[in-house]
Motif scaffolding. Structure first.
Motif: not given
Lengths: 417, 417
Positions: A12, A14-16
């Motif tokens: 989350l 890392l914005g994955n």
């Protein structure tokens, strides 16, 4: 009761992935009448996690933590939380059996030792069984504070919350919260709020919350009472009043039913079939209809006529109409809808033609201009729309309005009352 | 540099909307080589907001705050942050002019006094202009800490970040971060990671991050160097090695290009047209193709043949084939694809037939069984898939694989090298 939601997961940060769990849990809390004051996301780091949990337990009564319950060494949510609340971990025989069954059914024998850590639970914790995975959910209670630990994967978290966690929270509450959904199509959020201003202004119990969706507004009316029956009684007059104000624009009061579900249900009810003739939406309306299980009873075929040639060849739109009025016109939409019915043996046809952009717009016919036509009972109803937004948004709005025109047409033509 | 993201908005705490900004900003930070340690969401409440900002400024070097910059009395992000950092608000003449222009262009004259509060900025703050709204973005620097305030609506936030904020952050960094995207179709995330294990294990600079999407894996390779050129030089051999391992499965290295963009680009390049013959996907493949601006050059028409009757009538699938092999079979898929080309004058046809569920599955043909066929250059290539998940997931995976089969077929049949 003040709630803090904590999401655990480096993916989350890392914005994955998008944090849909936070939205789901927040909405669920709202349904249960709980006030979520904070949402926090932290990674799989012991020190930072401990600090975040400590802060949450100090400022909230209930802390709901999702993620970090997996079998790997990275998954430390349970350890951190149990340590912080001073509850030693002990093996739960039922969870152990569940794990053994789980692996046996999947014919897995090479289970790393660390996986059995999932059978450890904080002493005295309430255990929520996990039907879709290995990590059980847990509720830890101490000193008037509660921490609920849930597995991160949505397909494990959602059913666990729905089937077990909601009941657990409600049981601990001194009153019953009951809510009713009303889904409205065809009004913007500000218009809906304006039309309900008096009800919203005077609201205490029940309360009305509005959720804006693309071309839809969902209303959740929530009552708080001593029993479910009493709550329902409180809801009744409010629901009735809202339905009176919006009439057929309220397309469902079923939380789990969406617009295409209603369309397919109505088509089945009146024993009708429909076909589609799509230009700018390029198949998305058919795609939505076919998304409903059992759509085959009401939908046999559909056409994407993107070029003028296809409109002529497949739907029989006249050359003269296309020349005189253009592909994006009331007249072309009308002929497309009629052509769809003539070319198939469907009872109805929904047709759309429009300018989705970014190119193709003119002063006279700007991007966002869309005509939607519905053929039914030898008549064609055409509606003109001016949608805002980019190509995707224009198409999305067109799909919703087309499904809704079909829905309204069925009600108008077939509903007896 | 340690980063905390803060989202301001009661609508997030009520679960009305999903926090896509947090995902976008996290991914952007990862791209810039920044470490996001926390994401926090708080409502429009002065006391709690102050406390959350204070905590963030104490544990992070850079705090990025989205939301709460609107014109209403509820919007207090700027006030709270400026007060906390001890920077008095002063009117910015350029922002004032932007606001006046904005309202004039929209012919709005009844501007409430409170709206002009948007022209106030903390003294000494960097101002990011807002081309899609009224609230400017702001960067406040003090005592080695930076707070960046951004408007909440994604259509205002995204372009502001892309066009102005990234450059602002990079300028303040002592090195350049440069990253390259590679999008792969046809391999699962674990397979991709396995195939890159040696590269991932030894990575320090550049680093490789994997993002799992439906039937796709996106790889971001990021290098850190003194200059952009030096970073690019570091990336080169890694990119080359990845491309070598995955070959044509790497469908693009352009961040902004998706699978249907590539398909349309290739069709245009080789001057080809395509048609669609869809059963279980019910128009979604055509919908994806038409989503590309200018798709009309390569796509004229498409068919949704959901019933057997439609498959026979429209596509000429033979009664014998349907009877002997069934609607969901390699043979039917093959005849659908051929029929699509014969019935139109397209150069290629992509056809799908499958069992999306939840009903309709048998022991022999279970839910998730899908045949995808591509007709091109007088030959039909058929692929059999067994997808997992619910109806929606099966359909979604089918659409991706169909677009990818079309892409691979074009490359195989037309690419000269």
């Amino acid at each position: 009761m003040i709630v803090e939601l904590i999401s655990v997961g480096t993916e989350l940060l890392l914005g994955n992935i998008v944090n849909t769990n936070a939205q789901y849990l927040s909405e669920t809390c709202a349904k249960l009448g709980l006030n979520v004051y904070y949402q926090t996301t932290v990674g799989d780091n012991r020190e930072r996690m401990t600090e975040v949990f400590r802060t949450a337990l100090s400022r909230a009564d209930l802390v709901i933590i999702g993620g970090g319950l997996g079998p790997t060494e990275d998954d430390i949510t349970k350890d951190v939380c149990a340590e912080l609340m001073g509850m030693p971990l002990v093996e739960d025989p039922e969870v152990r059996i569940h794990l053994e069954d789980w692996y046996r059914q999947r014919k897995r024998t090479d289970i790393p030792d660390s996986n059995w850590r999932q059978a450890l639970v904080p002493e005295g914790a309430v255990v929520f069984s996990n039907t879709n995975g290995t990590a059980p959910g847990l509720a830890l209670e101490k000193n008037g504070k509660t921490a609920i630990l849930l597995p991160g994967p949505p397909n494990e978290l959602y059913p666990m919350v729905e089937d077990q966690v909601c009941a657990y929270i409600q049981k601990r509450s001194d009153c019953v919260i009951y809510s009713q959904m009303l889904k409205i199509c065809g009004y913007g959020e500000s218009k809906v709020e304006e039309m309900l201003l008096d009800l919203i202004d005077q609201q205490t119990n029940p309360t009305i919350a509005t959720y804006a969706k693309t071309k839809e507004v969902h209303l959740r009316v929530t009552a708080r009472a001593e029993s479910e029956d009493a709550a329902k009684q409180l809801l009744k007059p409010v629901i009735k009043e809202i339905k009176k104000r919006f009439g057929n624009a309220v397309y469902t009061t079923d939380e789990h039913e969406n617009l295409e579900d209603v369309v397919v249900r109505l088509l089945k009810k009146y024993d009708l079939t429909v076909t589609t003739a799509e230009s700018c939406t390029g198949g998305l309306i058919a795609g939505r209809i076919v998304n409903v299980p059992g759509a085959s009873e009401v939908f046999n075929e559909g056409y994407v006529t993107y070029s003028n040639k296809a409109k002529k060849k497949i739907l029989g739109v006249s050359k003269a109409t296309l020349k005189k009025y253009g592909a994006v016109s009331e007249q072309t939409a009308r002929e497309m809808a009629a052509g769809g019915v003539f070319t198939t043996d469907a009872d109805a046809c929904i047709a759309v033609t429009g300018i989705a952009g970014p190119d193709g717009g003119t002063e006279e016919k700007p991007v966002g201009l869309v005509y939607i036509a519905c053929y039914m009972k030898d008549k064609v109803k055409v509606e003109e729309y001016h949608f805002r937004g980019n190509r995707e948004k224009v198409r999305e709005q067109t799909v919703i309005q087309a499904l809704d025109l079909l829905r309204r047409s069925i009600i108008k033509n077939y509903k007896k009352d």
